[in-house]
Design a protein around this motif. Structure first.
Motif, PDB file in Angstrom:
ATOM      1  N   VAL A 302       0.855  -1.175   0.000  1.00 18.72           N
ATOM      2  CA  VAL A 302       0.000   0.000   0.000  1.00 18.72           C
ATOM      3  C   VAL A 302       0.896   1.232   0.000  1.00 18.72           C
ATOM      4  CG1 VAL A 302      -0.192  -0.087   2.532  1.00 18.72           C
ATOM      5  CG2 VAL A 302      -1.846   1.247   1.198  1.00 18.72           C
ATOM      6  N   THR A 303       0.588   2.179  -0.873  1.00 17.82           N
ATOM      7  CA  THR A 303       1.376   3.404  -1.007  1.00 17.82           C
ATOM      8  C   THR A 303       0.449   4.601  -0.934  1.00 17.82           C
ATOM      9  OG1 THR A 303       2.973   2.268  -2.425  1.00 17.82           O
ATOM     10  CG2 THR A 303       2.994   4.673  -2.456  1.00 17.82           C
ATOM     11  N   HIS A 304       0.853   5.609  -0.170  1.00 18.49           N
ATOM     12  CA  HIS A 304       0.046   6.825  -0.039  1.00 18.49           C
ATOM     13  C   HIS A 304       0.895   8.030  -0.419  1.00 18.49           C
ATOM     14  CE1 HIS A 304      -2.998   9.601   1.395  1.00 18.49           C
ATOM     15  NE2 HIS A 304      -2.062  10.230   2.079  1.00 18.49           N
ATOM     16  N   SER A 305       0.398   8.818  -1.372  1.00 23.67           N
ATOM     17  CA  SER A 305       1.082  10.041  -1.788  1.00 23.67           C
ATOM     18  C   SER A 305       0.673  11.184  -0.871  1.00 23.67           C
ATOM     19  CB  SER A 305       0.741  10.378  -3.241  1.00 23.67           C
ATOM     20  OG  SER A 305       1.226   9.382  -4.114  1.00 23.67           O
ATOM     21  N   VAL A 306       1.593  11.606  -0.028  1.00 22.73           N
ATOM     22  CA  VAL A 306       1.331  12.709   0.890  1.00 22.73           C
ATOM     23  C   VAL A 306       1.295  14.019   0.122  1.00 22.73           C
ATOM     24  CG1 VAL A 306       2.115  13.887   2.980  1.00 22.73           C
ATOM     25  CG2 VAL A 306       2.450  11.415   2.736  1.00 22.73           C
ATOM     26  N   THR A 307       2.264  14.201  -0.767  1.00 22.63           N
ATOM     27  CA  THR A 307       2.304  15.323  -1.708  1.00 22.63           C
ATOM     28  C   THR A 307       2.804  14.772  -3.037  1.00 22.63           C
ATOM     29  OG1 THR A 307       4.618  15.968  -1.299  1.00 22.63           O
ATOM     30  CG2 THR A 307       2.939  16.853   0.211  1.00 22.63           C
ATOM     31  N   ASP A 308       2.951  15.655  -4.038  1.00 33.18           N
ATOM     32  CA  ASP A 308       3.502  15.210  -5.309  1.00 33.18           C
ATOM     33  C   ASP A 308       4.941  14.715  -5.148  1.00 33.18           C
ATOM     34  OD1 ASP A 308       1.178  15.800  -6.614  1.00 33.18           O
ATOM     35  OD2 ASP A 308       1.866  17.760  -7.348  1.00 33.18           O
ATOM     36  N   GLN A 309       5.643  15.214  -4.128  1.00 35.29           N
ATOM     37  CA  GLN A 309       7.036  14.843  -3.921  1.00 35.29           C
ATOM     38  C   GLN A 309       7.229  13.724  -2.898  1.00 35.29           C
ATOM     39  OE1 GLN A 309       6.055  18.196  -3.964  1.00 35.29           O
ATOM     40  NE2 GLN A 309       6.718  18.274  -6.103  1.00 35.29           N
ATOM     41  N   LEU A 310       6.308  13.576  -1.939  1.00 34.04           N
ATOM     42  CA  LEU A 310       6.514  12.691  -0.802  1.00 34.04           C
ATOM     43  C   LEU A 310       5.489  11.559  -0.778  1.00 34.04           C
ATOM     44  CD1 LEU A 310       8.083  12.203   1.910  1.00 34.04           C
ATOM     45  CD2 LEU A 310       6.278  13.558   3.002  1.00 34.04           C
ATOM     46  N   ALA A 311       5.965  10.322  -0.626  1.00 36.69           N
ATOM     47  CA  ALA A 311       5.095   9.156  -0.520  1.00 36.69           C
ATOM     48  C   ALA A 311       5.585   8.252   0.595  1.00 36.69           C
ATOM     49  CB  ALA A 311       5.052   8.383  -1.830  1.00 36.69           C
ATOM     50  N   VAL A 312       4.644   7.605   1.284  1.00 38.14           N
ATOM     51  CA  VAL A 312       4.973   6.606   2.299  1.00 38.14           C
ATOM     52  C   VAL A 312       4.334   5.293   1.873  1.00 38.14           C
ATOM     53  CG1 VAL A 312       5.223   8.256   4.181  1.00 38.14           C
ATOM     54  CG2 VAL A 312       2.973   7.299   3.683  1.00 38.14           C
TER      55      VAL A 312
END
Length: 337
Positions: A302-312
């Protein structure tokens, strides 16, 4: 305009909507692009990739680590000539250890380096670059951290590649120039990959003779489609190594807002029970005997894009080997700029 070859590779990776969906979680960002003059641009970009893993070793003991996961620095540029051709270069530097203070020899590993020219005829690249097989037939390569059984060797050295798109067909021809091996002989490897967009689904496949390496061919073919909002890819791959092996994978991806869920099931079949090298999953491998000549590898992420630059992200994989060797769970963060 991060990197011309990098964008091209990502765009055609298995040529499926699944690959594009997976990229939504990588924090893909635009690099800093400088307009040198009306015809020339220079771009600088890269990423910080860090991960915490819990991995089972060959003795069945869990090992934990917090480490860098391939942080890089990318330079690229292009020049538009008056004759309609565009020349470009790409330099991707690895070897950074972003989780270790005062680390020496940072960024001294060349991951890819190439120059090229493109125009109405297509595109030619010379240097080191990803393979045609990796772009069109490495169907189960979706892990952020670990690697299941794979036939792709990653970036290749000493390559000359031609690629083009004609109507609904994308293709690449790759020549891996071998070194002289005595008696005036030189082994040169050939690879070819292509995809056909048929509207509701995409067919893709590749062949690589590997004459410049292990000299045992690999080939694969697959289909990608979307069913009810779920991107699906089914692929079958064959490696003619002495202990020949084939594998079939089914991978699905579903995006909910800024979050992407991914699952993959891969069945691997050998002639006889193999040995698996946990440090180098590109076949043939040589340690950690499996119980059977067939085994199943499962992946969930599972991947979540926090912003266009940052993902967890978080992911887990099971490999069906002795003592659960190679099974892992991981959580990580990707920051691209």
């Amino acid at each position: 305009n991060l990197t011309h070859m990098g964008e091209f590779e990502m765009m055609k990776k298995t040529t499926s909507a699944l690959a594009i969906a997976a990229l939504l979680g990588t924090g893909a960002a635009s690099a800093a692009t400088m307009q040198i003059n009306d015809d020339t641009t220079l771009s600088i970009g890269g990423g910080f990739f860090m991960v915490y893993t819990n991995t089972t070793d060959e003795n069945g003991v869990d090992q934990t680590a917090f480490a860098d996961n391939g942080s890089d620095l990318i330079f690229s540029g292009e020049h538009s000539a008056a004759n309609g051709l565009t020349t470009f270069f790409n330099l991707d530097l690895d070897g950074f250890d972003t989780t270790t203070a005062n680390a020496n020899a940072q960024g001294n590993v060349v991951d890819e380096a190439s120059i090229g020219v493109r125009g109405d005829f297509g595109q030619i690249v010379i240097g080191s670059n990803g393979s045609a097989y990796g772009s069109y037939a490495d169907f189960a390569d979706i892990e952020q951290v670990g690697d299941r059984t794979t036939f792709d060797r990653g970036d290749l050295s000493d390559v000359i590649q031609y690629s083009n798109s004609v109507n609904n067909v994308d293709f690449m021809v790759s020549v891996e120039v071998g070194d002289n091996e005595g008696a005036g002989q030189s082994k040169t490897g050939l690879g070819f990959g292509a995809s056909v967009d048929l509207g509701g689904f995409t067919l893709s496949g590749a062949y690589e003779d590997r004459a410049a390496g292990v000299d045992e061919p690999v080939y694969g073919f697959g289909v990608s489609t979307n069913v009810g909002g779920v991107d699906l890819t089914v692929g079958h791959e064959i490696s003619d190594v002495p202990n020949s092996v084939d594998k079939t994978s089914l991978t699905g991806s579903y995006a909910v807002g800024q979050t992407t869920l991914t699952a993959s099931y891969q069945v691997v079949n050998y002639d006889t029970a193999p040995t698996i090298d946990l440090d180098d999953d590109v076949l043939p491998a040589n340690v950690n005997t499996a119980n059977e000549d067939s085994f199943t590898e499962l992946y969930f992420g599972v991947t979540h894009s926090v912003t266009d630059q940052l993902a967890v992200y978080g992911e887990m994989m099971t490999r069906d080997l002795d003592n659960d060797a190679g099974d892992y769970t991981a959580v990580g963060v990707n920051y691209s700029w």
